[in-house]
Enzyme design. Sequence first.
Site, PDB file in Angstrom:
ATOM      1  N   ALA A 308       0.596  -1.662  -0.075  1.00 18.50           N
ATOM      2  CA  ALA A 308      -0.431  -0.416  -0.031  1.00 18.50           C
ATOM      3  C   ALA A 308       0.797   1.771   0.102  1.00 18.50           C
ATOM      4  O   ALA A 308       0.367   2.313  -0.347  1.00 18.50           O
ATOM      5  CB  ALA A 308      -1.235  -0.214   0.996  1.00 18.50           C
ATOM      6  N   ASP A 354      26.843  33.343 -24.057  1.00 19.01           N
ATOM      7  CA  ASP A 354      28.069  34.588 -25.470  1.00 19.01           C
ATOM      8  C   ASP A 354      27.477  34.692 -26.282  1.00 19.01           C
ATOM      9  O   ASP A 354      25.735  34.912 -25.723  1.00 19.01           O
ATOM     10  CB  ASP A 354      28.962  33.257 -26.469  1.00 19.01           C
ATOM     11  CG  ASP A 354      29.729  33.075 -26.543  1.00 19.01           C
ATOM     12  OD1 ASP A 354      30.222  34.372 -27.117  1.00 19.01           O
ATOM     13  OD2 ASP A 354      29.916  32.747 -27.266  1.00 19.01           O
ATOM     14  N   ASP A 655      28.681  27.494 -28.253  1.00 16.32           N
ATOM     15  CA  ASP A 655      28.573  27.290 -30.113  1.00 16.32           C
ATOM     16  C   ASP A 655      30.377  27.042 -30.448  1.00 16.32           C
ATOM     17  O   ASP A 655      29.914  26.237 -30.840  1.00 16.32           O
ATOM     18  CB  ASP A 655      28.774  28.254 -30.729  1.00 16.32           C
ATOM     19  CG  ASP A 655      29.025  29.530 -30.623  1.00 16.32           C
ATOM     20  OD1 ASP A 655      29.967  29.627 -30.022  1.00 16.32           O
ATOM     21  OD2 ASP A 655      28.418  30.353 -31.423  1.00 16.32           O
ATOM     22  N   ASP A 659      33.877  26.501 -24.943  1.00 17.51           N
ATOM     23  CA  ASP A 659      32.951  26.513 -24.462  1.00 17.51           C
ATOM     24  C   ASP A 659      32.361  25.155 -23.801  1.00 17.51           C
ATOM     25  O   ASP A 659      31.710  24.988 -23.091  1.00 17.51           O
ATOM     26  CB  ASP A 659      31.410  26.385 -25.096  1.00 17.51           C
ATOM     27  CG  ASP A 659      31.557  28.063 -25.960  1.00 17.51           C
ATOM     28  OD1 ASP A 659      32.204  28.997 -24.779  1.00 17.51           O
ATOM     29  OD2 ASP A 659      31.032  28.603 -26.747  1.00 17.51           O
ATOM     30  N   GLU A 724      -5.133   3.878   1.612  1.00 21.39           N
ATOM     31  CA  GLU A 724      -5.481   2.300   1.706  1.00 21.39           C
ATOM     32  C   GLU A 724      -4.598   1.976   2.903  1.00 21.39           C
ATOM     33  O   GLU A 724      -4.171   0.438   2.730  1.00 21.39           O
ATOM     34  CB  GLU A 724      -4.097   2.039   0.373  1.00 21.39           C
ATOM     35  CG  GLU A 724      -4.643   2.375  -1.173  1.00 21.39           C
ATOM     36  CD  GLU A 724      -3.519   1.558  -2.004  1.00 21.39           C
ATOM     37  OE1 GLU A 724      -2.605   2.337  -1.881  1.00 21.39           O
ATOM     38  OE2 GLU A 724      -3.972   2.499  -2.768  1.00 21.39           O
TER      39      GLU A 724
END
Length: 929
Positions: A308, A354, A655, A659, A724
């Site tokens: 449960a 950037d 990019d 980096d 439950e």
Amino acid sequence: MKPRTKQLNLVLGSRGGVRVSEAVADSESDAVNPRESVERMFRDLRSDRQGLSAREAERRSLVHGSNELQRRRGREWPGEILRQLTHPLALLLWVAAGLAVVSGASPLAVAIVLVILVNAVFAFVQELHAEQAVEALSAFLPATAVVVRDRAEQVVDARTLVPGDVIVLDEGGRVSADARLISGSVQVDLSTLTGESVPVTVSADSTSNAGALVSARDIAFSGTDVLGGKAMGLVFATGMRTEIGRIAALSQRGGRDESPLEKQVKKVAWLIACVAVVMGAAFIPLGSLIAGLSWGDSINFAIGLLVANVPEGLLPIITLALAVGVRTLAKRGALVKRISAVETLGSTSVICTDKTGTLTQNRMRVTRIWMPSDVLTFDADDAATDPWPEGTVPRRLAHAITSCCTAELREGPGDGDECDSGDPTEVALLRAAEYIGEPRNVAIQAHHTIFPFDPELRRMSTVDRVGDRFRIQAKGAPEEILSLCVRIVGSGASEHGLESSERSEVAAVVHRWAREGLRLIAVAERSATAEEVEQLSRRDVECDMTLLGIVAMIDPPRPEVRAAVAKCHTAGIRIIVVTGDHGLTARGIAESVGIGNAGLQVVTGSELEGMSEKDLDRLLYTDNEIIFARSSPEEKLRITDALRAGGYVVAMTGDGVNDAPALRRSDIGVAMGRSGTDVAREAATMVLTDDNFATIVDAVQAGRRVYDNVRKFIVYIFAHATPEVVPFLVYALSGGQIPLPLTVMQILAIDLGTETLPALALGREREEPGLMDRAPRKASQNVVDKAMLVRSWGILGGVSAAAVMVLFMTTLVSGGWTFGADVSSGALEHTWKLATTMSFLGIVSCQIGTAVASRTERASLRKIGLFSNRLLLWGIAFEVVFAAVVVTVPTAQRLFGTVSPTWYQVLWLLPLPVLVWGCDEFWRWTRRR
């Protein structure tokens, strides 16, 4: 000098080849200083201008190894798979599978194990993407290189280059190894290493070598592109000893930390495990000593309590919800390579971005031209207008521009920038000249003389024959060109002496436009006789010139960036610009898009290098936005680490090759898909297919939505633990006098049957109003907090448990049961099964109210709409149908111990969803007030 001796451990390869063991840690190039004189380098490398012999190159390849980037030893996949299989939630699922076997539900146990395996394999495959950065770096090394071997130029495999080789660099090629230029000059694109958007001229005659090695102007670095010129260079570093290899090593050293959600899910898993184990263990003595149950019955009911409490569907639901987030982001132009990163985006508090290609369009464009009599302003698309007449100042300036360029505008599909050839700055100048009316490439001819751009003089010039005279055109930095001029054109294209007041006016224009972040180029010309040109040096030719004008260029910001930046500020996200460009240019771009409205500080690379850790922390731990200019890969890493140490969740955009380490180290590495390098894309966690900064903000918004939805279905799942568990506690505390209101199989039917689809639908819930108007949550904030537990276990779960117990007791009593009566046989056995069926249906009915209530954490249902989540409506429909099958189909009745209720008993279920939702709505209303 006595030569050094080395001990080489040669090992016979499996195919009869020879390789050098890793014991060879030293090499000739280790002692070479690329800043010393060329003659000293030749001596240290035991080479000369005629290059090496093929035999000597082969010998050195054994010492230095292949000229390629080496990858660290890959992951041990069995260990990684095992780590996924032993995740805390996976361990709970293993327990659930074991309990299913004990309870006799072997098919269900098999299904749970399959879920565990699928999740483990899926997570493992996702993480493999982060390990491919070094392979992508290898793409920057060309397949072949032109080298001087045996006193002749020849094309060889670039992997065979060794220190001491003399290589030939030519326009359109790529540098194969780090080399000191020994003759000639070339223009190279260093943006992948330094982030500098403007091509750089490296020359054998350059003496400007102060600062970092990557800023040296007589060294060509491996992996960079040659845009123009021709030169020869002496190789001093290959493979992992090159600058690009050093960055590859930095990228490999950067590890991957767990996302905030991964950490929080582990905490939730251990919390659930502790609650389940404690309650299950406590029930054994409670049932035996208080309820008078046998030890066997107590253990069986303890298993029921564990089942449960264990949310069998939590792990797959979280995984699938995050996968849905990944698909949603992909449609918006953001590819996420690690599904847990979707949630991390939502907690982003700092974006380190950037400038070139991220905030800007990565395309130089002329915006204005200053002339003594006028200022020309150019449209964004440089649309052609009526040309200026011949002889006017604009046409003279345009002709000087086209004459003093080596770039070319080429015809091609779409006639776009991708068809052009040469320096992007010169391409932009040629487009401006075409705008003015100068015919395209009218000056494409064999120049009499070209004095290439000199980084020290900061100018270039060309000399062309015009009839029996020569025309000299020059362009360069305004202060340099202005110092060469003694005349200036007037309004009618006439010339007169350059007065001091006019010099001051030009200087003021230069200063004002430079502060706006514009790149400025001055253009001048003069006429000379054949004798002057043939007899005089460059310094004598470039003098007594006439100033024609000042050209202002910019890499324009993306049009969507300003709105995206404003949205970041509203959401409490700080933006820090980390770029290799000049600080003045970066500041102009940043201010133009709204970065730094509350304060903007520019810090250069040298200033950052001189900062102590405390000074850097003091700078970063404020609300001000900052520009770090001329930054290096190490400095980007330092900034990222400092921010993360301060509790910030960092998204780093980039990019270029430079980096990669910072992208890997940050919480969220964001690479550009179009303009970005393969290195950046592989090292990053997320790739923008449209290179649009605004997509980052959309991703942050989607991440916040995913996190909120994760909390919503955790509330939904946790709310069912109370109804439950309570039946087992009632049974135990009554000493068995009240029969068990719910069976283990019925609990499993709820956890893996009725609740799964609504929980998945909650993962697709729309964001609540004001999602991007609140501050980012802290990474340490718990996904499960006290308020959530009060709401799920107390409000939603408590109301549901009370309603379920009322249904159960009403059904028992109406069927003739009395307190303590035996329900194991006879007519009362059917009554008890009917009562447990009503408990099961009561929990399902309460689940509907819980699902509707869980759709919002604070806002009212009226604001988001009852029918706005159609997937949830379909999930509820499936839940109802599944429950109906469980209680009406004979096979399901035998499996789950249910019977069919009467029609009026079904009517008892109808008010329960409204009751549960209404109590929660009232509780949220009190919180809002």
